[in-house]
Design a protein around this motif. Sequence first.
Motif, PDB file in Angstrom:
ATOM      1  N   PRO A  65       0.747  -1.112   0.107  1.00 36.45           N
ATOM      2  CA  PRO A  65       0.077  -0.150   0.207  1.00 36.45           C
ATOM      3  C   PRO A  65       0.887   1.106   0.024  1.00 36.45           C
ATOM      4  O   PRO A  65       1.600   1.614   0.988  1.00 36.45           O
ATOM      5  CB  PRO A  65      -0.731  -0.184   1.294  1.00 36.45           C
ATOM      6  N   ALA A  66       0.674   2.188  -1.105  1.00 39.82           N
ATOM      7  CA  ALA A  66       1.524   3.164  -1.353  1.00 39.82           C
ATOM      8  C   ALA A  66       2.816   3.075  -0.982  1.00 39.82           C
ATOM      9  O   ALA A  66       3.616   4.035  -0.654  1.00 39.82           O
ATOM     10  CB  ALA A  66       0.800   4.541  -0.252  1.00 39.82           C
ATOM     11  N   GLY A  67       3.227   1.830  -1.333  1.00 38.05           N
ATOM     12  CA  GLY A  67       5.105   1.787  -1.283  1.00 38.05           C
ATOM     13  C   GLY A  67       5.165   0.334  -1.943  1.00 38.05           C
ATOM     14  O   GLY A  67       4.539  -0.072  -2.753  1.00 38.05           O
ATOM     15  N   MET A  68       6.774   0.114  -1.800  1.00 39.26           N
ATOM     16  CA  MET A  68       7.057  -0.949  -2.084  1.00 39.26           C
ATOM     17  C   MET A  68       8.139  -1.721  -1.403  1.00 39.26           C
ATOM     18  O   MET A  68       8.830  -0.951  -0.678  1.00 39.26           O
ATOM     19  CB  MET A  68       7.620  -0.846  -3.712  1.00 39.26           C
ATOM     20  N   SER A 224       9.857   1.256   1.068  1.00 39.42           N
ATOM     21  CA  SER A 224      10.100   2.553   0.428  1.00 39.42           C
ATOM     22  C   SER A 224       8.864   3.130  -0.039  1.00 39.42           C
ATOM     23  O   SER A 224       7.846   2.441  -0.237  1.00 39.42           O
ATOM     24  CB  SER A 224      11.362   2.783  -0.374  1.00 39.42           C
ATOM     25  N   GLY A 225       8.737   4.460  -0.312  1.00 38.24           N
ATOM     26  CA  GLY A 225       7.621   5.115  -0.951  1.00 38.24           C
ATOM     27  C   GLY A 225       6.954   6.017   0.068  1.00 38.24           C
ATOM     28  O   GLY A 225       7.238   6.065   1.179  1.00 38.24           O
TER      29      GLY A 225
ATOM     30  N   ASP B  50      -1.010   8.036  -5.325  1.00 39.59           N
ATOM     31  CA  ASP B  50       0.021   7.257  -4.747  1.00 39.59           C
ATOM     32  C   ASP B  50      -0.036   5.724  -4.570  1.00 39.59           C
ATOM     33  O   ASP B  50       0.633   5.109  -4.195  1.00 39.59           O
ATOM     34  CB  ASP B  50       0.627   7.912  -3.337  1.00 39.59           C
ATOM     35  N   ASP B  51      -1.315   5.465  -4.549  1.00 42.10           N
ATOM     36  CA  ASP B  51      -1.652   3.962  -4.476  1.00 42.10           C
ATOM     37  C   ASP B  51      -2.764   3.706  -5.509  1.00 42.10           C
ATOM     38  O   ASP B  51      -3.831   4.279  -5.564  1.00 42.10           O
ATOM     39  CB  ASP B  51      -2.095   3.828  -2.987  1.00 42.10           C
ATOM     40  N   PRO B  52      -2.484   2.699  -6.361  1.00 44.11           N
ATOM     41  CA  PRO B  52      -1.404   1.803  -6.519  1.00 44.11           C
ATOM     42  C   PRO B  52      -0.135   2.681  -7.007  1.00 44.11           C
ATOM     43  O   PRO B  52      -0.447   3.362  -7.676  1.00 44.11           O
ATOM     44  CB  PRO B  52      -1.616   0.606  -7.403  1.00 44.11           C
ATOM     45  N   LEU B  53       1.130   2.385  -6.213  1.00 45.44           N
ATOM     46  CA  LEU B  53       2.300   3.362  -6.534  1.00 45.44           C
ATOM     47  C   LEU B  53       3.110   3.080  -7.911  1.00 45.44           C
ATOM     48  O   LEU B  53       3.004   3.867  -8.519  1.00 45.44           O
ATOM     49  CB  LEU B  53       3.216   2.980  -5.350  1.00 45.44           C
ATOM     50  N   LEU B  54       2.916   1.588  -8.267  1.00 44.63           N
ATOM     51  CA  LEU B  54       3.813   1.420  -9.418  1.00 44.63           C
ATOM     52  C   LEU B  54       3.174   1.354 -10.629  1.00 44.63           C
ATOM     53  O   LEU B  54       1.974   1.275 -10.527  1.00 44.63           O
ATOM     54  CB  LEU B  54       4.624   0.056  -9.108  1.00 44.63           C
ATOM     55  N   ARG B  77      -6.260  -4.630  -8.755  1.00 37.26           N
ATOM     56  CA  ARG B  77      -6.686  -3.413  -8.462  1.00 37.26           C
ATOM     57  C   ARG B  77      -6.035  -2.600  -9.651  1.00 37.26           C
ATOM     58  O   ARG B  77      -6.883  -1.371 -10.129  1.00 37.26           O
ATOM     59  CB  ARG B  77      -6.123  -3.182  -7.036  1.00 37.26           C
TER      60      ARG B  77
END
Lengths: 313, 273
Positions: A65-68, A224-225, B50-54, B77
């Motif tokens: 969630p909002a990161g990796m 991170s992220g 920012d979510d999903p981030l990638l 998602r």
Amino acid sequence: MPSKLSVNIGRLRIENPVMVCSGTFGYAEEFRGLTDIKKLGAIVTKTITLRARAGNPMPRTCETPAGMLNSIGLENPGIDKFIKEKIPVLEKSGVPIIVSIASDQDIDEFPALAKKLNKINAVGAIELNISCPNVKHAHKVSGGGRLIAQDAQATSDIVRSVRKATRKPLITKLSPNVTDITEIAMAAEEAGSDAVALVNTLIGMSIDVVARRPKIAQGLAGLSGPAIRPVAVRMVWEVYQKIKIPIIGMGGIMDTESALEFFIAGSSAISVGTANFINPRAATEIISGIEKYLRSNKIDSIKELTGSLKCRS
Amino acid sequence: MGTEIYQERPKITGKKYFGQDYFNLSLYCPTISRKAKPGQFVEVKVSSADDPLLRRPLGIHSVKGNSFHILCEIVGRGTELLSGKQPGGYLDIIGPLGNGFNFRHPASGIRHPVIVAGGMGVAPLVFLAEKLKETKNSKSKMPISVLIGARTKKQVLCEKEFKALGCDVKIATDDGSAGFKGRVTDLLKYLLRAAILKPQAIYGCGPKPMLKELAVICKKYRVPAQVSLEAHMSCGFGACLGCAVKTISGFQRVCKEGPVFNAQDIIWQEDAV
């Protein structure tokens, strides 16, 4: 005009306070054409070790969630090949190069690596990566299995040993996986580090519930992220109260607003990491965003913003 | 290293659904459309949040002039959000990425190419068939053969597109609801053993176990095979080192040195998930 943005990291003067984090910008060549590399304040390279490292098994990354999470395992060609093949490419950008170094077997490798970089003019500073959560350290000094950056004495010993080996500015990269990050930051300052960089990734884990296995082959990995940003901002603020040397703030910076948080909390410069993977232009966009912010708030120098947080009473 | 990569915001000019789970987006994007090679992919930002981030890596499915298509299956998602995009809107993409297939035979064009697709592996192979058709030796009478594998008839994709390109299409389904009953690699084995197909080159894309099997078959029948690997990627352009694959020459980045590899160069044993 550029002096509005320029800052000093020890003896290294950078034209603007926006860098890119180690391990997120490759060796810069990957970003050619995708962003204006020569606009960056500095480029921090992928961490280099004395010998080549193949890196960890797959899978090495996963989204959270909002990161990796990542556990690359410091894959790199080794210092000699790096100097021969990557430095000439990096040099062409005209941007100061900060070489991130780490030991993988013996702590004596830190000063040995620094000595190899002494002769190279393009190397503006050295970053000591004592906080990578993805390599197993057998360092006696930090006790088996712990990160150097989790031990104030070990941090002090490493910084001191590299300080003796080089006159290049030293940046010590700190881990957020500690009880009190200010102790480690003070140890680094006292041992002669010119700046501290914080934070490295938070140790995390993500599980595939169907297979009941960790999503990352190594099990644990570095988070991170944007997910970690509030933790990082808090740590910058804490460290800023305790040390005099510059702080390079990082942890989930995605855009100008998130970069500004770090300056206000106490950073002299900031570094863009994970955002490079998603928006290769993030760092250069942040540079113009900061300029605009300073202009519209009638602030003469970025230095005035550092640590300018107004505390609620 | 003169390969150009662009970050663009092309307009979505069309959208087509195939059943509930698959959709095709057409994007007006001259830069990427002109540079793209079959087997290359783009990295798509599915949300401005920012979510999903990638970003999500998606194969370039087809190119027509200044536009290209992506074919996508809704699996999570990210792809769900992407499926919400409508014509008239814009998409933030980076591409073209990766190496792409080598489809030009040194002298005369590849006389009998065979394309083997498993599941969503069809996505980049339609573009390959388009290019093979363009460059094929006109004297050759053998058509391009395409073997499509899917779980059931409902999941068989792109049959029409390949046929429209003049390809000879054969289907394999796990449950036998269409074509050959069994895996697409079993179908290939049968066609090679019976000498119905005598390919000079095989191009594959699909799940890893299928590509591993394809490598074994191609080794046995001594057919050079190129396979396009799927991988989870964080960046897609070689910076994060997250999508490496073990090869005879060490770890290579699926996004940069790949996604297309010679099937025999991959060390499958250690990596077949």
